[in-house]
Enzyme design. Structure first.
Site, mmCIF file in Angstrom:
data_model
loop_
_atom_site.group_PDB
_atom_site.id
_atom_site.type_symbol
_atom_site.label_atom_id
_atom_site.label_comp_id
_atom_site.label_asym_id
_atom_site.label_seq_id
_atom_site.Cartn_x
_atom_site.Cartn_y
_atom_site.Cartn_z
ATOM 1 C CG ASN A 82 12.795 -13.794 -24.435
ATOM 2 O OD1 ASN A 82 12.755 -14.473 -23.408
ATOM 3 N ND2 ASN A 82 12.827 -14.332 -25.635
ATOM 4 C CB ILE A 83 9.325 -11.471 -20.577
ATOM 5 C CG1 ILE A 83 8.518 -11.973 -21.781
ATOM 6 C CG2 ILE A 83 9.422 -9.955 -20.575
ATOM 7 C CD1 ILE A 83 7.046 -11.591 -21.712
ATOM 8 C CG ASP A 90 8.606 -5.912 -20.720
ATOM 9 O OD1 ASP A 90 7.950 -5.509 -19.743
ATOM 10 O OD2 ASP A 90 8.121 -6.592 -21.637
ATOM 11 C CG ASP A 121 6.665 -5.313 -27.310
ATOM 12 O OD1 ASP A 121 6.326 -5.215 -28.494
ATOM 13 O OD2 ASP A 121 6.684 -6.378 -26.675
ATOM 14 N NE ARG A 180 6.219 -7.980 -19.533
ATOM 15 C CZ ARG A 180 5.490 -8.300 -20.597
ATOM 16 N NH1 ARG A 180 4.472 -9.163 -20.474
ATOM 17 N NH2 ARG A 180 5.748 -7.789 -21.781
ATOM 18 C CB CYS A 227 13.754 -4.012 -25.835
ATOM 19 S SG CYS A 227 12.354 -3.348 -24.939
#
Lengths: 527, 617
Positions: B232-233, B300, B297, B341, B295
């Site tokens: 993840n981010i 991304d 949402d 982001r 994924c």
């Protein structure tokens, strides 16, 4: 000895050849004295033509009566042969094993090879020391050719002709030889025309624990200094190692006896450490787990790139002393046949435009590696897959080629040759039909009568048809000194050189990267 | 302007990161949009411009005898160290920059004041350069199987994207199941649809507890479910951070570097994204199956993976314009949250993550593998990365199309695409040939490409350390040759025309007046002048016996300097700003017939730099 004695089964039908990225091929396997040949008997094409001397290790496996031989080559290729019949398979395997480890050099292929091309220029006479000397004798009269080693009596690993300061006579050279490891008295390696500074190389001084000195040695190297100038001695060992060498009769130049010289220690690894590094690297490249962390960790653990960085840094430092500091240098490690030559030859690549041409690079290999007595026979006897490790095997020359590739990558327009040229040299150093890389020094080559009995690699390479494969289409003569970056970010893995083995990748990558882009580049340059 | 506490500080030093003892003395200015450092040295008056929006972090370090150091790290990986004599000034600059680097309103961003002197019409034309409905038309959509959606041209099979289903542990949605069924039916070539969840399985399962999750194969007819673990981010943000720390190390050993690279996990993440893209491309091209990608949402990892797959599948996206379309389509229009982001406005630092940076790197990794397949070059990618953070153009503002429309972005700002298109000559890959076999159709990679296919991208992350980059650019060299060839051909054509005219005149006149044409001025093509005159770095290391009087390193004045002209042309790459000092001249600013200058290695300035490297004992 007859090769036939070693070949119990010269021919087996229905053998299947597996190679990365090629479809499996069924054909007839033939063994000759020097080759392993697999032919599918279609259009008379040979699918595989492998020199026994290129074989580094073999593995056998049996499933029922089907035998499998896995051949690991010195150039990192891995080939698999499926052979029906247990007896045939065992015979083939034992023949390959025997034929790939022949004791006598005179049984090697170069003594049997008959060229299929017309020799236009005999490579054995392409780079004579007299001619090389003429290149700078116009610029300086301070040096002379000495024939003191004519009979190889003064220094067995030196060539018959060497370049030394004019003011030092042969008698003095003989004395200096007794004070240097292996008789390797300081000789000229490179003359920098721009400012008259020189690179000399030698073996370590034999000072021993009691600090022995040799006036002639001091006089010799001082003769290369201009009035009031200082020089640098680059020792390719750490201070610690150099100090320990005294206990074995070796040592380093004491400041007190060489007040005009400043010593710099630049440690470069040798022997089995390098060999193990290569073994680990190739193993990492062969790893099939596709795990990125594991790959980076193995790459790091192999230390290969660390060695590259060390060697390049030392060479840059040497070049810097010459070109920027205006100081002459003497380079040596212990014997002066390995790391010393890496440094002297790379420094020349950096400093001298000629050594970046094909011809000039060949001359450099001839001068700084072959005649300078790098023991190719010992160092290249085995490669990354061999189980029986000898302490004198080491990829010293491959590391040098990798370093050249690193500089080439940073200066893609400054070299007349391309990456294929470097790969070709690597392959021939380990297994070849030519005599060039046989023997450990000129003395051995002389005794083997290589010039009369074998063909020189340069006779083949320097044909126009062959040269075109090795020519860099982007080359433009560049008369400048080129300073490479030695930051880790600037030194990637030489994939095509070192990772030839990888089944998934190298074949495709090489054709993709090299062939396509080269043809595209040529399309642009030659519209 | 009210945030600028001090607009000008004198006697500031800009430290050379490579050789810290070499610092340039100058004046620091703070403007509404930039930090500007102007060197005092009358010869150069070199200027360094930094956009406030590029500033990632500002660090005030402990005051020393020489002053108060301020370290500015930029989002385009530039690092600037200033030493300000007075603590007070330093504090003022620090406080001002903290505020300036974190604007709270879109209106504060540079694009609302940036004016490239284009008229209204030109601006409007810029915004219509990339038109998505054109793109869907190109893909052959809508057709009788598809309404407007997302698809690949050559195959009936398609790539679709969504966010995760809100399934929890047992929830179902019949309409969703029917839609997937419709996707399958739209592709008569295959009787199943791949559903690719780009999260690690553990994360997806954890999501179930929150009423989200993933598709249950039992409820959907004919789907094949596949997890591809992309982190993840938050993991990605930390990974980049760690890698940048490695890049920042001062003269690291090879082990430090490789160990740090491994430890950052960066290349592992890049590989995971590529693996997912390759999986999808293979499903579409080899199995002819449609793929639904999601994924959590869907904006991304899904965007990364879909665009990598699109690049592999469709050669159009590997062209200059096609790549702009791809970013416009998969990123901008699908609601990738650029503002969150990339932290354009002050916001939650936990939302920041180098999602598109990773995609851009994937493209570079592919370019390394397929050097002839892309119409654009590395510089194109670097400039796009720069402008995602620069906020100089309106394209990447906001978190969604809706917000952009409300802000009237198109009426108030300019489009990056038009700017890049106008300068496309700089971005072309000379090796690209549209008719080459490699450039057509799908790019084929091994299913599991080996690890050493993935390399550290020093051209991006160390791009301000020019000394680390190759000193000769094959791309620029070949482009110059191409240009030269073209010029010569034009000249030839003109001469032939003239010859024809003269011959006609000769025919008509009995008296022939010979008229000599001027000799061609082309003096041959050469790059060897100063293109590679460079200088040594510090090779002596820590050797004590080596008489380096200073630990000075190479005198690469890493090209920190943006000249005003460059800036106006909004050129983020400093290529045009060749480093005169060190003699490392960028080939791109060399005229194609550059043979006029005599090769000179020892320019006066070069000699200066020698001094720094070797000092007398």
């Amino acid at each position: 000895m007859e090769f036939a004695e070693l070949i119990k089964t010269p021919r087996v039908d229905n053998v299947v050849l597996h190679r990365p990225f090629y479809p499996a091929v069924e054909g007839t396997l033939c063994l000759t004295g020097h080759h392993l040949i697999l032919s599918s008997r279609q259009d008379n094409t040979e699918e595989l033509w492998l020199l026994h001397s290129n074989i580094d290790a073999i593995d056998k496996r049996f499933v029922g009566s089907l035998g499998t031989i896995i051949i690991k080559c010195k150039d990192f290729r891995i080939i698999q042969l499926d052979i029906p019949g247990m007896e045939e398979c065992l015979n083939i395997a034992s023949s390959i094993e025997a034929l790939s480890t022949l004791d006598s050099i005179t049984l090697m292929y170069p003594f049997f090879y008959r060229p299929m091309f017309e020799v236009i220029e005999d490579g054995w006479h392409s780079f004579l020391p007299e001619q090389e000397f003429e290149l700078y004798s116009s610029a300086t009269s301070e040096w002379r050719l000495s024939y003191v080693n004519k009979e190889f009596a003064v220094c067995p690993s030196y060539p018959p002709i060497v370049t030394v300061p004019k003011s030092i006579d042969d008698e003095a050279l003989r004395k200096v030889a007794t004070f240097r490891h292996g008789g390797r008295f300081p000789v000229l390696s490179y003359y920098h025309k721009k400012n008259g500074m020189v690179i000399m190389r030698s073996g370590q001084p034999l000072t021993g624990t009691n600090g022995r000195r040799c006036k002639e040695d001091e006089k010799l190297i001082n003769a290369t200094l201009r009035a009031g100038k200082r020089g640098y001695i680059i020792d390719t060992r750490s201070l610690n190692v150099a100090q320990q060498a005294r206990a074995k009769g070796g040592g380093f130049e004491q400041e007190a006896h060489y007040p005009q010289w400043r010593r710099i220690h630049k440690s470069i690894e040798r022997y089995h450490i390098l060999q193990e590094s290569l073994i680990k690297l190739v193993e990492a490249c062969n790893d099939q787990t596709h795990n990125m962390d594991r790959w980076l960790s193995k790459l790091e653990a192999s230390n290969w790139l660390t060695h590259i960085k060390e060697i390049l840094t030392a060479a840059c430092l040497a070049a810097q002393c010459i070109d920027r500091e205006g100081a002459s240098i003497l380079i040596h490690g212990t014997e002066g046949t390995d790391s010393t030559l890496q440094v002297t030859s790379l420094a020349q690549i950096i400093l001298e435009p000629r050594s970046r041409t094909i011809r000039g690079f060949e001359a450099l290999i001839e001068r700084e590696w072959l005649q300078a007595g790098h023991p190719f026979q010992q160092r290249c006897a085995q490669s990354a897959y061999c189980n029986t490790k000898q302490k004198w095997e080491a990829p010293v020359f491959l590391l040098f080629l990798d370093c050249v590739w690193q500089i080439l990558r940073q200066f893609p327009c400054s070299f007349e040759f391309n990456e294929n040229f470097l790969i070709m040299l690597f392959e021939h150093a380990y297994a070849s039909q030519f005599g060039t890389f046989l023997g450990n020094n000129e003395s051995e080559r002389c005794k083997l009568k290589l010039q009369q009995k074998t063909m020189s690699l340069w006779s083949w390479v320097n044909q126009p048809g062959e040269l075109s494969k090795f020519t860099n289409p982007l080359f433009e003569a560049n008369n400048l000194v080129i300073w490479p970056s030695v930051a880790p970010q600037s030194l990637p893995l030489w994939e095509d050189g070192v990772s030839l083995c990888h089944p998934d990748w190298s074949a495709v990558a090489r054709s993709r990267l090299t062939a396509t882009s080269v043809s595209q580049v040529q399309a642009i340059l030659l519209p | 302007m009210e945030h600028i506490r001090t607009p000008k500080v004198e006697n500031v030093r800009l430290v050379d990161r490579v050789s810290p003892k070499k610092a340039a003395l100058g004046t620091l200015y703070l403007t509404a949009t930039h930090v500007i450092f102007v060197e005092n040295s009358p010869d150069t008056r070199k200027e360094t411009w930094i956009l406030h929006s590029q500033i990632s972090t500002i660090e005030k370090q402990a005051t020393t005898a020489t002053g108060c150091p301020l370290l500015i790290r930029c989002k385009n990986f530039q690092i600037i160290q200033l030493i300000i004599p007075q603590e007070r000034d330093c504090h003022d600059v620090y406080i001002s920059l903290i505020r300036l680097a974190r604007p709270v309103k879109y209106e504060e961003l540079y694009c609302f004041s940036f004016n490239p002197m284009l008229d209204k019409e030109e601006r409007e034309q810029g915004w219509v350069l990339i038109d998505l409905s054109e793109e869907y038309k190109r893909m052959g959509l809508p057709n009788h199987h598809w309404q407007l959606s997302d698809v690949n041209r050559d195959y009936r099979a398609s790539i679709c994207r969504s966010s995760q289903p809100l399934s929890g542990f047992s929830a179902r949605c019949l309409e969703d199941e029917q839609m997937l069924q419709a996707i399958r039916k739209a592709n008569p070539g295959s009787d199943f649809v791949y559903v690719v969840d780009t999260r690690p399985k553990l994360n997806a399962m954890a999501n179930r507890a929150a009423g989200k999750g993933y598709e249950n194969e039992d409820n959907y007819s004919n789907i094949k479910f596949q997890f591809i673990g992309i982190e993840n981010i938050h993991v990605m943000r930390n990974s980049l951070q760690k890698m940048l720390e490695v890049c920042e190390l001062k003269s690291p050993s090879m082990s430090d570097f490789l160990w740090g690279l491994e430890n950052s996990g960066w290349l592992r993440h890049i590989k995971a994204i590529m693996d997912a893209g390759i999986f999808i491309a293979k499903a579409v091209s080899e199995e002819g199956a449609s793929v639904l990608v999601h994924c959590s949402d869907g904006w991304d990892r899904t965007a990364q993976v879909c665009s990598v797959a699109s690049l592999l599948l469709d050669p159009h996206y590997r062209t200059l314009k096609g790549f702009m379309v791809l970013i416009e389509k998969d990123w901008i229009s699908f609601g990738h949250k650029f503002n969150h982001r990339y932290g354009n406005l002050d916001g939650d630092p936990k939302e920041i993550s180098p999602v598109i940076d990773q995609f851009i790197e994937c493209v570079w990794q592919l370019m390394e593998q397929f050097p002839c397949a892309f119409e654009f070059n590395e510089r194109f990618l670097i400039h796009i990365q720069h402008h995602i953070y620069s906020c100089q153009f309106g394209n990447f503002l906001c978190n969604s199309q809706k917000e952009r429309r409300e802000l009237k972005i198109q009426e108030r700002t300019y489009s990056l695409w038009a700017h890049l298109w106008k300068n496309r000559a700089d971005y072309l890959n000379p090796l690209f040939r549209a008719d080459h076999s490699q450039t057509q159709g799908t790019l084929h990679l091994p299913t599991a490409p080996c690890n050493f296919m993935y390399k550290f991208w020093s051209g991006m992350y160390n791009r301000f350390e020019k000394g680390m980059q190759p000193r000769q650019s094959v791309t620029d060299y070949l482009m110059a040759v191409k240009e030269e060839t073209q010029q010569l051909e034009e000249e030839l054509e003109a001469l032939e025309e003239r010859l024809e005219k003269i011959q006609k005149v000769q025919l008509n006149c009995t008296k022939v007046k010979s008229k000599q044409s001027e000799p061609s001025k082309h003096s041959g093509f050469s790059t060897s002048d100063n293109s590679i005159a460079n200088t040594p770095q510090d090779y002596s290391g820590n050797t004590k016996s080596f008489p380096s009087r200073s630990p000075s390193q190479g005198d690469e004045d890493s090209a920190l300097i943006l000249t005003q002209d460059n800036l106006k042309s909004s050129d983020p790459d400093l290529s045009a700003n060749s480093d005169q000092e060190s003699g490392v001249e960028d080939l791109s600013c060399r005229s194609p017939s550059g043979g006029e200058h005599a090769p000179s290695e020892d320019s006066g300035k070069d000699r200066d730099s020698d001094e720094a490297v070797f000092l007398t004992a």
